[in-house]
Design a protein around this motif. Structure first.
Motif, mmCIF file in Angstrom:
data_model
loop_
_atom_site.group_PDB
_atom_site.id
_atom_site.type_symbol
_atom_site.label_atom_id
_atom_site.label_comp_id
_atom_site.label_asym_id
_atom_site.label_seq_id
_atom_site.Cartn_x
_atom_site.Cartn_y
_atom_site.Cartn_z
ATOM 1 N N GLN A 207 0.889 -1.235 0.001
ATOM 2 C CA GLN A 207 -0.167 0.011 0.022
ATOM 3 C C GLN A 207 0.901 1.141 -0.138
ATOM 4 O OE1 GLN A 207 -2.434 -0.522 3.453
ATOM 5 N NE2 GLN A 207 -3.840 -1.590 2.337
ATOM 6 N N VAL A 208 1.753 1.168 0.703
ATOM 7 C CA VAL A 208 2.515 2.582 1.012
ATOM 8 C C VAL A 208 3.414 2.527 -0.519
ATOM 9 C CG1 VAL A 208 4.694 3.469 2.105
ATOM 10 C CG2 VAL A 208 3.071 2.258 3.518
ATOM 11 N N ARG A 209 4.157 1.684 -0.853
ATOM 12 C CA ARG A 209 4.736 1.825 -2.275
ATOM 13 C C ARG A 209 3.859 2.134 -3.383
ATOM 14 N NH1 ARG A 209 7.938 0.849 1.232
ATOM 15 N NH2 ARG A 209 10.084 0.056 1.168
ATOM 16 N N SER A 210 2.626 1.465 -3.392
ATOM 17 C CA SER A 210 1.775 1.701 -4.530
ATOM 18 C C SER A 210 1.113 3.273 -4.524
ATOM 19 C CB SER A 210 0.801 0.450 -4.612
ATOM 20 O OG SER A 210 -0.155 0.582 -3.450
ATOM 21 N N GLN A 211 0.986 3.477 -3.497
ATOM 22 C CA GLN A 211 0.295 4.920 -3.389
ATOM 23 C C GLN A 211 1.453 5.960 -3.724
ATOM 24 O OE1 GLN A 211 -0.323 6.164 0.775
ATOM 25 N NE2 GLN A 211 -1.296 8.206 0.156
ATOM 26 N N ALA A 212 2.611 5.798 -3.535
ATOM 27 C CA ALA A 212 3.470 6.800 -4.409
ATOM 28 C C ALA A 212 3.554 6.729 -5.952
ATOM 29 C CB ALA A 212 4.625 6.532 -3.733
ATOM 30 N N GLN A 213 3.448 5.467 -5.989
ATOM 31 C CA GLN A 213 3.802 4.950 -7.466
ATOM 32 C C GLN A 213 2.469 5.475 -8.416
ATOM 33 O OE1 GLN A 213 6.519 4.250 -9.373
ATOM 34 N NE2 GLN A 213 7.574 4.200 -7.088
ATOM 35 N N TYR A 214 1.207 5.144 -7.896
ATOM 36 C CA TYR A 214 0.219 5.532 -8.803
ATOM 37 C C TYR A 214 -0.163 7.087 -8.625
ATOM 38 C CZ TYR A 214 -1.359 1.001 -9.964
ATOM 39 O OH TYR A 214 -1.664 -0.427 -10.660
ATOM 40 N N ARG A 215 0.062 7.545 -7.800
ATOM 41 C CA ARG A 215 0.103 9.351 -7.871
ATOM 42 C C ARG A 215 1.093 9.581 -8.933
ATOM 43 N NH1 ARG A 215 -3.107 11.983 -4.556
ATOM 44 N NH2 ARG A 215 -3.777 11.144 -2.813
ATOM 45 N N ARG A 216 2.135 9.206 -8.716
ATOM 46 C CA ARG A 216 2.905 9.532 -9.988
ATOM 47 C C ARG A 216 2.743 9.085 -11.106
ATOM 48 N NH1 ARG A 216 8.944 6.493 -10.595
ATOM 49 N NH2 ARG A 216 9.463 7.763 -12.514
ATOM 50 N N SER A 217 2.043 7.988 -11.475
ATOM 51 C CA SER A 217 1.477 7.612 -12.794
ATOM 52 C C SER A 217 0.257 8.381 -13.045
ATOM 53 C CB SER A 217 0.945 6.041 -12.741
ATOM 54 O OG SER A 217 0.247 5.654 -13.761
ATOM 55 N N ARG A 218 -0.666 8.902 -12.302
ATOM 56 C CA ARG A 218 -1.732 9.774 -12.443
ATOM 57 C C ARG A 218 -1.311 10.970 -13.278
ATOM 58 N NH1 ARG A 218 -5.928 7.528 -13.945
ATOM 59 N NH2 ARG A 218 -7.013 9.697 -13.684
ATOM 60 N N THR A 219 0.031 11.479 -12.400
ATOM 61 C CA THR A 219 0.399 12.800 -12.726
ATOM 62 C C THR A 219 1.101 12.650 -14.208
ATOM 63 O OG1 THR A 219 0.894 13.455 -10.251
ATOM 64 C CG2 THR A 219 2.127 14.655 -11.978
ATOM 65 N N ALA A 220 1.778 11.825 -14.233
ATOM 66 C CA ALA A 220 2.451 11.574 -15.541
ATOM 67 C C ALA A 220 1.510 11.482 -16.833
ATOM 68 C CB ALA A 220 3.228 10.284 -15.543
ATOM 69 N N VAL A 221 0.475 10.514 -16.474
ATOM 70 C CA VAL A 221 -0.583 10.557 -17.720
ATOM 71 C C VAL A 221 -1.323 11.833 -17.896
ATOM 72 C CG1 VAL A 221 -2.596 9.748 -16.185
ATOM 73 C CG2 VAL A 221 -2.263 9.061 -18.462
ATOM 74 N N ALA A 222 -1.655 12.675 -16.792
ATOM 75 C CA ALA A 222 -2.235 13.852 -16.996
ATOM 76 C C ALA A 222 -1.453 14.841 -17.986
ATOM 77 C CB ALA A 222 -2.639 14.568 -15.713
ATOM 78 N N ARG A 223 -0.106 14.625 -17.618
ATOM 79 C CA ARG A 223 0.837 15.543 -18.446
ATOM 80 C C ARG A 223 0.802 15.230 -19.908
ATOM 81 N NH1 ARG A 223 5.950 15.734 -14.148
ATOM 82 N NH2 ARG A 223 5.155 17.387 -12.545
ATOM 83 N N VAL A 224 0.977 13.802 -20.029
ATOM 84 C CA VAL A 224 0.810 13.515 -21.448
ATOM 85 C C VAL A 224 -0.379 13.727 -22.131
ATOM 86 C CG1 VAL A 224 0.845 11.144 -22.808
ATOM 87 C CG2 VAL A 224 2.463 11.425 -20.929
ATOM 88 N N ILE A 225 -1.532 13.636 -21.420
ATOM 89 C CA ILE A 225 -2.951 14.175 -22.038
ATOM 90 C C ILE A 225 -2.713 15.766 -22.453
ATOM 91 C CG2 ILE A 225 -5.251 14.402 -21.869
ATOM 92 C CD1 ILE A 225 -5.255 11.720 -20.153
ATOM 93 N N VAL A 226 -2.410 16.361 -21.670
ATOM 94 C CA VAL A 226 -2.502 17.872 -21.582
ATOM 95 C C VAL A 226 -1.461 18.127 -22.738
ATOM 96 C CG1 VAL A 226 -1.458 20.067 -20.645
ATOM 97 C CG2 VAL A 226 -3.062 18.464 -19.310
ATOM 98 N N ARG A 227 -0.181 17.702 -22.878
ATOM 99 C CA ARG A 227 0.816 18.096 -23.900
ATOM 100 C C ARG A 227 0.135 17.521 -25.281
ATOM 101 N NH1 ARG A 227 4.473 21.355 -23.698
ATOM 102 N NH2 ARG A 227 4.974 20.648 -21.663
ATOM 103 N N PHE A 228 -0.260 16.333 -25.176
ATOM 104 C CA PHE A 228 -1.008 15.881 -26.504
ATOM 105 C C PHE A 228 -2.184 16.868 -27.311
ATOM 106 C CE2 PHE A 228 -3.965 13.617 -29.410
ATOM 107 C CZ PHE A 228 -3.015 12.979 -30.188
ATOM 108 N N VAL A 229 -2.984 17.088 -26.192
ATOM 109 C CA VAL A 229 -4.201 18.183 -26.526
ATOM 110 C C VAL A 229 -3.644 19.446 -26.959
ATOM 111 C CG1 VAL A 229 -6.116 19.382 -25.742
ATOM 112 C CG2 VAL A 229 -5.868 16.577 -25.266
#
Length: 607
Positions: A207-229
């Motif tokens: 839980q501790v590890r995945s929390q950090a990783q998934y927040r990082r993943s959500r931030t990264a995918v949001a940046r990819v979407i914003v950059r593409f749009v």
């Protein structure tokens, strides 16, 4: 919402969904949103929970029935009585059928609840985003809004479609399994209890590890979407300046960050899954060893041992599902925080509490001591007093940044002044019923945006419900009917997004037809001809003269071809009116407008 001051020419930062709120406040806001979404489906959600309980009870009954069949049914069969074994077998079949039916019902009912919630939330986000003021949309990037409607809603969908029911089913399965095993043989239950300790430790690590990783993943995918749009939205600028490689390089970096975040998340999942399998197998071996020794001593029945092994095998599979649920939970929590933050944004231009109806607007416009600045920034209009009588066409000219478009935005009530009032027919715009204001006042910009759909539907945007004859009459009035009638399907011809099938001048004429059909008392034109070439401008000018006839008009233009037809010209400098008069009088006066006029005449001679 209060805007942040930025230097002129500097892109403004986008508003933060969390603002100045503390984590506790953000969490409370998110839970409040979730509660409001679940309230309409509470009854169905409770029924779904009951179905989950029945399904798990039926599943957990299986090993106990196996024990009963081995320890009671088989000895009875050896004695010539097959009844107990058939009874147990029949009971097992019934429980398996009940488990299957109720599990399928759980999936269907959970999907029904989740889709109802998502439909509600999707509609809320769309309607609320439309309701927010222009200030918000000028500062909140389109990529972030798209991310709210796509990836954030998808994260909630993944949680609601199966995550919540999986958590409930897994938790109940573990509890029922532990209770069932303890009832059958408390010593085997004790072995299982000891094995739970490393399982819980491993789950907490995950839980501790995945929390950090998934927040990082959500931030990264949001940046990819914003950059593409944003890249696709500004593709003309990217290609015009040959920035494809540089933009692609930035996109590659952000995509690589997203890949690395996902790869690390997969590694953490791999460690978790492997650890649970190892703990589960060791637990089964321990139960089998301890139980087997007791069977040899005659202290434990064989059927109970078999059931204990089955229970032990089943116990850790739900724990793995609970761990995976935590991933979806973290992702959905972050998404819910962003969505609740968006929905918490308030329009800076609020609807009046006691709206005043303006059923027959005349078009008399006044700016009474109007002061305005964007957000907390300096005043763009220090103090503006202006009267535009009904039916008069007023043109505003001046250098870029002088405040001309700000006047148009205040008149269209995209913003409200800091002090003073903008009045229509003597009524403050802040008090007029929004429906009457939008009917009385129409703004046409240089973009001339056309939506996907038919040409007729785009013109009818000016007055929904208008008939074909009225649409064609509006097109004829601005001189675009023959062009539209010559299209492959006439007025039913579909235009692509942004009207790429039509030239800039043709799109502008369609937007004029739209405004003509709306028949407003006040028309605001903000650089409506700035993007046109000379032939295109000449085509539009004829339609423009028809459009302006008989109504109050405020025209903002750099090109004096539009200005010279105005009844009155205002020269604006640093938010102040420095010249006011008819075009002819200002030319004769030899001031700033006269200089602009001379430069315009020189440009015409040079072409």
């Amino acid at each position: 919402m209060t805007a942040t001051t930025v230097p002129r020419g500097t892109p403004a930062p986008t508003p933060d969904e969390h603002g100045d709120h503390t984590p506790a406040e953000v969490r409370s806001r998110s839970l409040g949103l979730l509660a409001s979404l679940l309230r309409p489906v509470t009854r169905r959600a409770v029924l779904t929970a009951l179905v989950v309980v029945v399904a798990q009870l039926a599943l957990v009954a299986g090993p106990a029935l196996v024990a009963l069949g081995i320890d009671r049914g088989i000895p009875a069969l050896r004695s010539g009585d097959a009844g107990p074994l058939f009874l147990v077998a029949g009971g097992y079949a019934v429980t398996a059928l009940v488990a299957g039916v109720f599990t399928a019902a759980t999936v269907r009912m959970a999907a029904t609840v989740s889709q109802a919630v998502l439909l509600d939330l999707r509609g809320r986000v769309f309607r609320h985003t439309q309701r927010l003021s222009l200030e918000f949309h000028e500062r909140y990037t389109s990529g972030r809004i798209i991310s709210r409607q796509t990836s954030d809603l998808d994260a909630l969908r993944e949680l609601l479609d199966g995550g919540v029911t999986t958590l409930a089913a897994s938790g109940l399965a573990m509890v029922f399994t532990a209770v069932g095993l303890t009832v059958l043989d408390w010593r085997s239950g004790l072995v299982l209890l000891v094995a739970v300790v490393p399982g819980v430790v491993l789950t907490r690590w995950f839980q501790v590890r995945s929390q950090a990783q998934y927040r990082r993943s959500r931030t990264a995918v949001a940046r990819v979407i914003v950059r593409f749009v944003e890249t696709m939205t500004g593709i003309r600028a990217v290609q015009a300046f040959r920035r494809e490689q540089q933009v692609a390089a930035v996109y590659d970096v952000e995509a690589e960050e997203y890949r690395e975040a996902n790869a690390e998340a997969i590694r953490v999942n791999g460690v978790f899954d492997t650890g649970l399998v190892l703990i589960g197998n060791v637990t089964v071996a321990a139960v089998l060893l301890v139980g087997g020794l007791r069977v040899l001593d005659g202290a434990l029945d064989v059927g109970v041992l078999v059931a204990a092994v089955l229970y032990a095998r089943r116990f850790f599979a739900p724990l793995a599902q609970i761990g995976m649920f935590y991933n979806s939970f973290q992702s959905a929590t972050a998404a819910l925080e962003k969505l609740s933050g968006l929905l918490a944004q308030e329009p800076t231009v609020a609807d009046p509490v006691h709206p005043v109806r303006l059923r027959e607007p005349r078009g008399d416009v006044r700016f009474d001591g109007v002061e305005f600045g964007y957000g907390d920034g300096p005043a763009v209009l220090p103090r503006l007093d202006l009267h535009v009588p009904s039916g008069q066409t007023v043109a505003l000219v001046g250098e870029t940044g002088a405040g001309k478009s700000t006047v148009a935005k205040l008149l269209a009530r995209f913003y409200d002044p800091r002090a003073g009032a903008v009045r229509l027919d003597g009524v403050d715009l802040r008090e007029i019923d929004p429906r009457d204001l939008r009917t009385a006042m129409v703004m046409v910009t240089q973009e001339a945006y056309l939506f996907s759909g038919s040409v007729a539907a785009n013109i009818a945007l000016g007055r929904p419900g208008a008939g074909q004859a009225e649409i064609e009459r509006a097109a004829r009035a601005v001189g675009v009917h023959d062009l539209l009638a010559s299209l492959p399907d006439g007025y039913d011809t579909d235009v692509d997004t942004r009207g790429v099938r039509l030239s800039a001048g043709q799109r502008q004429l369609v937007s004029f037809a739209r405004a003509f059909l709306a028949d407003p008392a006040v028309l605001v034109l903000d650089e409506a001809t700035s993007s046109l070439d000379i032939p295109g401008e000449q085509l539009v000018q004829e339609g423009l003269r028809t459009l302006l006839t008989g109504r109050t008009a405020v025209v903002i233009a750099h090109r004096l071809s539009t200005v010279m037809h105005a009844d009155r010209v205002l020269v604006v400098d640093d938010g102040r009116i420095v010249e006011d008069g008819s075009p002819e009088a200002l030319v004769a006066a030899g001031g700033r407008f006269a200089t602009l006029h001379a430069q315009w005449q020189e440009s015409l001679r040079s072409t």
